[in-house]
Design an enzyme around this catalytic site. Sequence first.
Site, mmCIF file in Angstrom:
data_model
loop_
_atom_site.group_PDB
_atom_site.id
_atom_site.type_symbol
_atom_site.label_atom_id
_atom_site.label_comp_id
_atom_site.label_asym_id
_atom_site.label_seq_id
_atom_site.Cartn_x
_atom_site.Cartn_y
_atom_site.Cartn_z
ATOM 1 C CD GLU A 30 -0.997 0.549 3.699
ATOM 2 O OE1 GLU A 30 -1.297 1.746 3.681
ATOM 3 O OE2 GLU A 30 -1.323 -0.246 4.588
ATOM 4 C CE LYS A 164 -2.764 1.525 10.854
ATOM 5 N NZ LYS A 164 -3.322 0.711 9.759
#
EC number: 4.2.1.70
Length: 305
Positions: A30, A164
């Site tokens: 990404e 996360k």
Amino acid sequence: MSIETSSLPIIYSDEVATARAAGKPIVALESTIITHGMPYPENVSTALEVEDIIRKEGACPATIAILDGVINVGLTTEQVEELAQRNDIMKLSRADLAYALVAGKSGSTTVAATMICASLAGISTFATGGIGGVHRGAEESFDISADLQELAKTPVMVVSAGVKALLDIPKTLEVLETLGVPVVGVGTDEFPAFWSRESGFSCPLRLDDPKDIASLYAMRKALGLEGGMIVANPVPEADEIPRNEMETFILEAISEANRRSVSGKEVTPFVLSRIKDLTEGDSLVTNIALVKNNARLAARIAKAL
């Protein structure tokens, strides 16, 4: 550069075009980590080092970004530098990817957008840091990352250090189960929490060998099952920040984001930046280590495929 002849505005770097023609394993990367995930110049050095790790493992890296309305699959060093320093870069997901192409905009790709572009390019393996998920307080804000639905739709394996840790991990795992997305722990029975090896929650599945992970992906494809899967790869023990220690910093950063009314796509970059400050840079060191660790594993899975 190799330009696709279809109506889709997509360009392959020379390296990726050569790998595609030769049937060489390719790992998607990404670009949001470059524009929103890390500060300059660590974002550039990390992006280039991650690509080199994939090459050393015998695969081809393909960092994906939208530049002036064109999907770029594979970036030059100069393009990585440009992305890292431009201030007009959109953060693209499923909802606005097509808009950026039509409007001639430039944007970095989130997990969801990277999966879409990787699938279009015939790339099955994608290495990132951590996926998005259900945000804390989502029962009030309804803030849930588009990454989760993308995992249910798009047939790309995502190698990450879990989600996360600033997110609501148990709710994220529940949503993934509902959507039918396999979550496979590598060398662990516990779902990793990005900076920390442990989250306090079990990983639904476990496979330790890249060949077995590749076989699972192939079996899902043979069964005609839609969507991708998460390969949850814990950060190396030497680089982790213990979960209890991280939680203190996370709560403080989220509290500040709420006080400042930070919302939507800006929440994660803001909280990550504040956590970096609160940990005096330690969280960034860990972030870099886990991304490299994921790239290495993704390359091995891509080769096994």
